[in-house]
Design a protein around this motif. Structure first.
Motif, PDB file in Angstrom:
ATOM      1  N   TYR A   5      -4.083  10.119  11.033  1.00 23.80           N
ATOM      2  CA  TYR A   5      -4.468   9.444   9.785  1.00 23.80           C
ATOM      3  C   TYR A   5      -3.839   8.060   9.713  1.00 23.80           C
ATOM      4  O   TYR A   5      -4.507   7.067   9.422  1.00 23.80           O
ATOM      5  CB  TYR A   5      -4.051  10.264   8.562  1.00 23.80           C
ATOM      6  CG  TYR A   5      -4.206   9.485   7.298  1.00 23.80           C
ATOM      7  CD1 TYR A   5      -5.476   9.121   6.841  1.00 23.80           C
ATOM      8  CD2 TYR A   5      -3.102   9.041   6.575  1.00 23.80           C
ATOM      9  CE1 TYR A   5      -5.637   8.358   5.695  1.00 23.80           C
ATOM     10  CE2 TYR A   5      -3.254   8.276   5.438  1.00 23.80           C
ATOM     11  CZ  TYR A   5      -4.528   7.933   5.002  1.00 23.80           C
ATOM     12  OH  TYR A   5      -4.681   7.158   3.876  1.00 23.80           O
ATOM     13  N   ALA A  21      -7.538  12.116   1.917  1.00 25.93           N
ATOM     14  CA  ALA A  21      -6.486  11.093   1.866  1.00 25.93           C
ATOM     15  C   ALA A  21      -6.757  10.157   0.716  1.00 25.93           C
ATOM     16  O   ALA A  21      -7.886  10.057   0.220  1.00 25.93           O
ATOM     17  CB  ALA A  21      -6.460  10.318   3.179  1.00 25.93           C
ATOM     18  N   LYS A  22      -5.702   9.501   0.284  1.00 23.64           N
ATOM     19  CA  LYS A  22      -5.878   8.485  -0.755  1.00 23.64           C
ATOM     20  C   LYS A  22      -4.967   7.302  -0.468  1.00 23.64           C
ATOM     21  O   LYS A  22      -3.899   7.456   0.141  1.00 23.64           O
ATOM     22  CB  LYS A  22      -5.610   9.061  -2.142  1.00 23.64           C
ATOM     23  CG  LYS A  22      -4.249   9.666  -2.306  1.00 23.64           C
ATOM     24  CD  LYS A  22      -4.187  10.529  -3.555  1.00 23.64           C
ATOM     25  CE  LYS A  22      -2.945  11.412  -3.469  1.00 23.64           C
ATOM     26  NZ  LYS A  22      -2.944  12.487  -4.437  1.00 23.64           N
ATOM     27  N   LEU A  23      -5.397   6.157  -0.939  1.00 24.76           N
ATOM     28  CA  LEU A  23      -4.678   4.906  -0.687  1.00 24.76           C
ATOM     29  C   LEU A  23      -4.614   4.141  -2.009  1.00 24.76           C
ATOM     30  O   LEU A  23      -5.632   3.962  -2.680  1.00 24.76           O
ATOM     31  CB  LEU A  23      -5.450   4.086   0.360  1.00 24.76           C
ATOM     32  CG  LEU A  23      -4.933   2.685   0.667  1.00 24.76           C
ATOM     33  CD1 LEU A  23      -3.600   2.766   1.432  1.00 24.76           C
ATOM     34  CD2 LEU A  23      -5.962   1.922   1.497  1.00 24.76           C
ATOM     35  N   THR A  46       0.194   5.452   0.427  1.00 24.32           N
ATOM     36  CA  THR A  46      -0.893   6.340   0.846  1.00 24.32           C
ATOM     37  C   THR A  46      -0.350   7.742   1.070  1.00 24.32           C
ATOM     38  O   THR A  46       0.863   7.936   1.228  1.00 24.32           O
ATOM     39  CB  THR A  46      -1.566   5.802   2.131  1.00 24.32           C
ATOM     40  OG1 THR A  46      -2.734   6.597   2.387  1.00 24.32           O
ATOM     41  CG2 THR A  46      -0.644   5.889   3.332  1.00 24.32           C
ATOM     42  N   LYS A  49     -10.044   7.119  -2.540  1.00 24.53           N
ATOM     43  CA  LYS A  49      -9.952   8.488  -2.037  1.00 24.53           C
ATOM     44  C   LYS A  49     -11.005   8.733  -0.975  1.00 24.53           C
ATOM     45  O   LYS A  49     -12.170   8.363  -1.148  1.00 24.53           O
ATOM     46  CB  LYS A  49     -10.193   9.479  -3.181  1.00 24.53           C
ATOM     47  CG  LYS A  49      -9.092   9.487  -4.210  1.00 24.53           C
ATOM     48  CD  LYS A  49      -9.285  10.615  -5.220  1.00 24.53           C
ATOM     49  CE  LYS A  49      -8.146  10.559  -6.257  1.00 24.53           C
ATOM     50  NZ  LYS A  49      -8.353  11.496  -7.356  1.00 24.53           N
ATOM     51  N   SER A  50     -10.595   9.372   0.052  1.00 29.87           N
ATOM     52  CA  SER A  50     -11.554   9.712   1.104  1.00 29.87           C
ATOM     53  C   SER A  50     -12.349  10.938   0.706  1.00 29.87           C
ATOM     54  O   SER A  50     -11.978  11.672  -0.219  1.00 29.87           O
ATOM     55  CB  SER A  50     -10.817  10.041   2.407  1.00 29.87           C
ATOM     56  OG  SER A  50     -10.302  11.359   2.340  1.00 29.87           O
ATOM     57  N   TYR A  66       0.830  -1.203   0.000  1.00 25.84           N
ATOM     58  CA  TYR A  66       0.000   0.000   0.000  1.00 25.84           C
ATOM     59  C   TYR A  66       0.860   1.247   0.000  1.00 25.84           C
ATOM     60  O   TYR A  66       1.847   1.307   0.734  1.00 25.84           O
ATOM     61  CB  TYR A  66      -0.880   0.080   1.268  1.00 25.84           C
ATOM     62  CG  TYR A  66      -1.757  -1.102   1.483  1.00 25.84           C
ATOM     63  CD1 TYR A  66      -2.890  -1.316   0.676  1.00 25.84           C
ATOM     64  CD2 TYR A  66      -1.471  -2.008   2.506  1.00 25.84           C
ATOM     65  CE1 TYR A  66      -3.711  -2.413   0.898  1.00 25.84           C
ATOM     66  CE2 TYR A  66      -2.276  -3.112   2.726  1.00 25.84           C
ATOM     67  CZ  TYR A  66      -3.401  -3.314   1.921  1.00 25.84           C
ATOM     68  OH  TYR A  66      -4.198  -4.386   2.131  1.00 25.84           O
ATOM     69  N   VAL A 120      -9.623   3.973   4.373  1.00 24.32           N
ATOM     70  CA  VAL A 120      -9.098   5.308   4.085  1.00 24.32           C
ATOM     71  C   VAL A 120     -10.057   6.391   4.598  1.00 24.32           C
ATOM     72  O   VAL A 120      -9.622   7.437   5.090  1.00 24.32           O
ATOM     73  CB  VAL A 120      -8.734   5.465   2.587  1.00 24.32           C
ATOM     74  CG1 VAL A 120      -9.970   5.650   1.735  1.00 24.32           C
ATOM     75  CG2 VAL A 120      -7.766   6.629   2.379  1.00 24.32           C
ATOM     76  N   LEU A 153      -5.820   4.622   9.529  1.00 26.71           N
ATOM     77  CA  LEU A 153      -5.682   3.734   8.383  1.00 26.71           C
ATOM     78  C   LEU A 153      -5.263   2.329   8.829  1.00 26.71           C
ATOM     79  O   LEU A 153      -5.814   1.322   8.359  1.00 26.71           O
ATOM     80  CB  LEU A 153      -4.645   4.323   7.419  1.00 26.71           C
ATOM     81  CG  LEU A 153      -4.367   3.496   6.173  1.00 26.71           C
ATOM     82  CD1 LEU A 153      -5.610   3.388   5.298  1.00 26.71           C
ATOM     83  CD2 LEU A 153      -3.211   4.097   5.359  1.00 26.71           C
ATOM     84  N   THR A 186      -1.827  12.026   2.369  1.00 28.28           N
ATOM     85  CA  THR A 186      -2.918  12.958   2.652  1.00 28.28           C
ATOM     86  C   THR A 186      -2.668  14.231   1.850  1.00 28.28           C
ATOM     87  O   THR A 186      -1.533  14.529   1.476  1.00 28.28           O
ATOM     88  CB  THR A 186      -2.983  13.332   4.145  1.00 28.28           C
ATOM     89  OG1 THR A 186      -1.720  13.876   4.526  1.00 28.28           O
ATOM     90  CG2 THR A 186      -3.291  12.126   5.004  1.00 28.28           C
TER      91      THR A 186
END
Lengths: 330, 330, 330, 330, 330, 330
Positions: free
Chosen positions: A273, A244-246, A228, A254-255, A226, A291, A277, A230
């Motif tokens: 965060y 945030a994105k993962l 990730t 994406k959050s 992963y 996320v 996560l 922010t």
């Protein structure tokens, strides 16, 4: 779930409210450090969470350990010895006046840590996650050595490893460059938090988008599952927007965007965060939910004084689901 | 640069936070006065700044002087004698609830000042600027006399003089009207801060726009080189919008508009503008930059508790250049 | 004007600022209770206002009475006896983090009240208004009995009666349902604050709009002359929007919408509305003005720490007239 | 009178009241250092007093200078540069529980001072006294070098020099022993504060009584005109007894014994003695009166929070004359 | 060493300093309970110490557990459930004005504990000591039942048991008399703290001196090996004298007399004695030293705010050896 | 019992703890005045007690009235108008450092009082006691005139009158001497508190002992039935000894000697004596008991922050009976 984190914990000293340093007559105390902040969050979410560090063997070192314990962190692996307690002075801004930090962490008890201080084998056996950040290897050769030993042990024991690869140029005073040290540490990671820019600066790994850069990182470091990051828009010191994105190698999750105002305390929001996560990855079978949980945890941290996130799971889930109303709970 | 200011300094007493007077158990202390606020700002910007005033000869008078010294003001010209320390009680509002001031400054040690208390010649020799406001001549005949002597000395020595011609109707209790006193004082001024309305009320100088009114002032008072003013939109007690303009006889220089929220402390924000403008005029060869610096200084003051502006030059320049982000400085 | 209110007063304990309970080292004290909050407001508006309650006969009970007296409430009808002081712990939220209340009011001195404790005849003789809420009958049979006696006495003496029929499901522990108790109490009311939903739940009185539901209430309870309610949009814990409406059987009078931010203290804002409305009904011959006064009072209460509204008539009228600017008053 | 002092100033951080470090949530700020404490005292007594030191070039360094200025110290000779601000953490005891200090002053901006930072010639010209202590040469070679240059300049300019030759074994970490460094510094002294034991340890100067030891010191260091010391009986942390004696080569002048309880703050009480004695020597033509003034100043310092003595001349003289009554002054 | 304690923990709320309840605007928080106080002391002395209790399942219950953990107590055996958090309000006196406590602990979560909540077998296995007091069986039948089960388990596992048999007549509200309950609990005890008077009242065990009464207790309860008590002379609320004695069936060991002034906090000083004595019995092979350690621990507790003793072993030993000087430790 | 008192009430502002004025950042608020202090004491003892005064018509004046009401004083006779609120600044000493007061009460709203402000007839009808002090006639002609009218009305209505004839030379600025004013006021008194010296200075009434001077006063002013005084030995600011005596024309009743340490707040301790004595005279048929009650009330006041005595009857009686132990009350 059992979580292990490793890093320095500092005493944070801040003028009351939004006073400037020169106005203050007293300083409010908190303790914090990026890795310990993650540890506290996960302890608050109900995980068994232990922090590995080294404190000076005096009343302030013990107070630091007491602070961690109060918030649920297992301090049995803390070592005590010579050296000072790392400090930082935080002046909290407002509106268009920025917050300011004066670091005073040189030659701390933590920076004097050496590999023989830590029995990683016994600490990590049975653990479900190990977390570190780019602050630790920047502090001293000893800290970097300890960290490498920890990551290698985690790998051998099959414990997933996460890293926030944050780079602070005013650290790294002991003669090594992050480009020399970070790659070997990153080898052992399952999850990496960082930006395209950092991937390029630290590892010379390049990608034109977050997704491409993430894919390139996974290619360079095959253990990574992963990547990730922010994204923060700082409208003013009292008003930020955060998302945030993962990336899991296939999709980017994406959050939602959190519009955060007012901001009570911006410190430790990135750590919140990470903790959210990790909680999400270990609890939900749903990357989008993970996320969202992380981003909402981070958003809530902005409302809590101090470095550590004391939001509850229920509060995080309420916000993660999009309810921003903050309605009084009786 | 050496700056001289002259005026009363009061002890300000405020309930904690946004408590009402009737709720308070303690009062927070600050010291301030419109001219001294300008002096502190300029001292903080690195100028040599001395404030001329008169305090009661007891511990509170000495505390007031200590407060000024702490923030860099030279207090060697302060006189001590009989009379009380002027006070004001400030209740801080929020949202649609206004802040309130209860003044308690009658018969202060400053109001008892007389011309023989001050050796303007030695004080102003070598000075680069002298600043006064319309509060001082409103307090007593003695204060007005001292001020006139100061302005005339400054003129003789070639020291530029600025005035904030603020008019408060509830002052002026000693039997003279501002229309009797202000013109002679304004004669000696290089820079005047005031509105069209004030120009008309105090001097019967009329103009349909700020520019025209300014031009008329310059005609009436030929020493004046600059006329300036700020414009404030009070959305709520916690949210204001502020801009400034400066007229040099040729052009009007307008600052950008600052959207200010939250507001920590609105007191002294006009004085912060004046100080910022004086700093700009004495430092930059650029009137636009000077007015931007003044307006940004004023905007930042809203984030700082107390009457005096403790923003640094770097902070003011960041905001003056349009960066409102308030990003954490490590 | 002479006003009588009846109900429990609790000690409220809150962490400083927006600290979480687990962070607090001290708790700020206030006293409050929905009916007493109305009483304090009306005392602050200059009415003669007495609160009827029962406190424990120890220093904290006396402190509670002292708090009411300080803010102008007549405490001559307070009784002292066995039982504890009801408490509630309030954690104040910010942004998207909600405020939280932990109630601790079981078996309070007030809950042990019995009808022979109160001589309603002498208390209500000459009164101009009597106010109660749905909290009181929920606490104990004794409290419900006392209340019924009070309402009946008020009716006999021709004293108008208002009720905020608020329903809290976690109260009502003594074996009765609100549906059993509330109708008889509501019989005697002149003014009722509640929503359509509550009318339906408590009295099985149904209407598709506020106006229709109000009309149905007036049919069911012929003493009722006014039905009122507030509407709150909770954007975040720091930002609400509030308006009120009043139905007199003919027209619905709607207040302007108040956009409230920041919020200092949301507790007691509904009570501030009730008090403002009662003040308006007893003072103005203008229902629109009364409902505007009530809504503005409620809006201002959000800026005042504690449970009780300490806004002055002048402040309320300024906001009721649409001036939200919060301009500094010197 | 113009006084020059030289030494490190630290930020002192203490838990409120008599809380232990582990209980504290905030730390009260003071600034202090043995030489600066003397400087503040003399400024408070009305002398022109300047302190020479080096602070970090950030907001905390500036706050330290502001603190000195507030209490009347001239800070024009302060230098700013790299390095940290020295700190000490003070936990205040009570009764049989001792106060505790945790020093955190290693590698401070002051310890990095070098002789070229200070223009002793211009600083000491026209001075009436120069004071130093045994803390300064213990901190670094640079500090010791600066000090030696200062003493030599003072000697050349005919400025009297005093020294509190205090020895702290946990300092002196830079590779030199006090026995190597102190003699050359002591050469230039007019007045020395120390005990028989210290004279023996540092200089191998021996005497069986204070008088004999003093005479031996004067023989070894012919510039010395006065030897002085205080005697403290520590009954408990809240109750001490204090007296002082001064030897001028002929007679020993002993102060009265001060019975001090309660003790508010024991820190800086020795420095208060030194300042009082210097004041007395420069003001009175009477050694007995000088030593009484010093001892009374020290006794009063025990009642004042912080490191510095803020007692007035009138207060010191009242106590020096034997009036311990502390009667309310209206 | 592993120690187990069992009992209620209350939130203590006190006005600042020596304010009266009616003056307070805020209340300082501590947590405490006689058995937990012993547990904290022993944790601070370095023992492994776990407290068994039951808290309400809300933020205040969690804060209570956090407080214990901060000071080193193992909280893994804490249960959470319904009921309230026990409270007590403490007003601190001074001089001839007594301190006052208002208890508010009825129907607490702890009082609702039942035997099935506690697995004594696993808790006490491997323990070195178990401590209880007479408060616990006074609170509810459930608490008394749990306690009896704990004592019997300890006896079966060979774990020594100590009891402070304190009797408070205003507790014991659930229908049983201490004379019915205490004997069976006392059966299992190794060490009993109590006075002749209590032995007579609770067990009808009589002796004309402490020694004789102790011997009689040992006859009646053959498990008892030690009887102990403290003696306090209350000169004023700010000045007490304290000593302790221990009887082992053969000799009476008496501690020195501690003259204690000023008194910061008298609460928990008896518990500090018990903890010190237990530490001494488990550590020293010397009963005199054990009772001196206990008495000195108790004396030091009087200087520490809150219920729990935070004195270190070194501090206790200094005072136990007769050094009352409280000399500053650098 | 219904008590009327008359006099100025000031806002008192004090630095926290024993800080000096120059150190303070905030000032603690209390309200007090010698006559109002007596009124509060008697209200606390359960009497119906009303204070007559005049406050400025702004929020601080209302806060002053609220303070009196909080502590049980009836404020229905308070008038509001122009003028400022009298202030005094109190710095609290310790040990041999004296407390200091800076008065700032010139031209207060009270000093502007005039006879038509007060309807003595309706205020004093039915009263059981009227109390005044020598401060009031010192403030202004208007205050003296009002007072005389009050005393004459009391005499006409048969209400006993007491006076503390305290003389402060720095008051009496309005052109009259106490010797001109006091005799007529003293005419109407039943009880006088003062010393031999004062009797001589103010009335030229001489006696070689307290008893003889008292007898001479009774001869000169035949209404006087009691003469009383307190005796204070000020060992230090933290340790006083106090006793009182009462002469009824026949015998002198002396209280026990109170050894008072530590002293929390010495202000208002004389007023506490007066209130205790009045309580005793109106309650007990025993002059010895009355003077003991008064002296014990005064002694207890020393332990209570602020100007007013908040000791309960039970507390006073405990100390009056000789129990100084201050034992914790649960």
């Amino acid at each position: 779930m059992k979580i292990i984190t490793f890093g320095e914990v500092m005493l944070r000293l801040s003028p009351p409210g939004v006073e400037r340093f020169t106005q203050a007559d007293s300083l409010t105390m908190h303790f914090g450090g990026t890795e310990a902040n993650v540890c506290v969050s996960l302890a608050q979410f109900g995980f068994q969470a232990a922090h590995v560090t080294r404190f000076p063997d005096h009343a302030l070192g013990k107070a630091a350990a007491g602070y961690l314990r109060k918030y649920g962190v297992d301090t049995q692996y803390v070592r005590y010895g010579d050296g000072r307690l790392g400090l930082y002075f935080l002046e909290t801004g407002a509106g268009s006046r920025a917050s300011q930090i004066i670091y005073d962490r040189v030659d701390s008890a933590f920076a004097r840590i050496i590999p023989s201080d830590i029995d990683w084998e016994s600490i990590l056996r049975g653990a479900d996650w190990f977390h570190w950040t780019g602050i630790t290897p920047a502090l001293s050769q000893g800290a970097a050595d300890c960290l490498l030993a920890g990551i290698q042990t985690a790998n051998r024991l099959g414990v997933p490893v996460s890293a926030d690869i944050v780079y602070r140029s005013n650290l790294w005073q002991y003669g090594r460059r992050p480009q020399d040290i970070m790659p070997a540490l990153t080898e052992g990671c399952t999850l990496v938090l960082g930006s395209k820019g950092l991937f390029s600066d630290l590892y010379n790994v390049v990608g034109s988008t977050f997704q491409e850069a993430g894919r390139a990182m996974m290619k360079r470091f095959p253990n990574i599952r992963y990547v990730t990051d922010t994204k923060r828009v700082s409208v003013t010191a009292s008003h930020n927007q955060l998302s945030a994105k993962l990336f899991d190698g296939h999709s980017v999750y994406k959050s939602r965007l959190h519009d955060i105002r007012p901001i009570t305390d911006r410190i430790g929001t990135g750590d919140a965060y990470v903790a959210g996560l990790i909680y999400g990855l270990l609890t939900f079978n749903d990357l989008q939910r993970a996320v969202e949980f992380g981003a909402a945890a981070s958003a809530l941290k902005h409302t809590i004084p101090g470095d550590v996130n004391l939001a509850t799971i229920a509060e995080v889930e309420t916000l993660a689901s999009g309810d921003t109303s903050g309605k009084l709970k009786r």
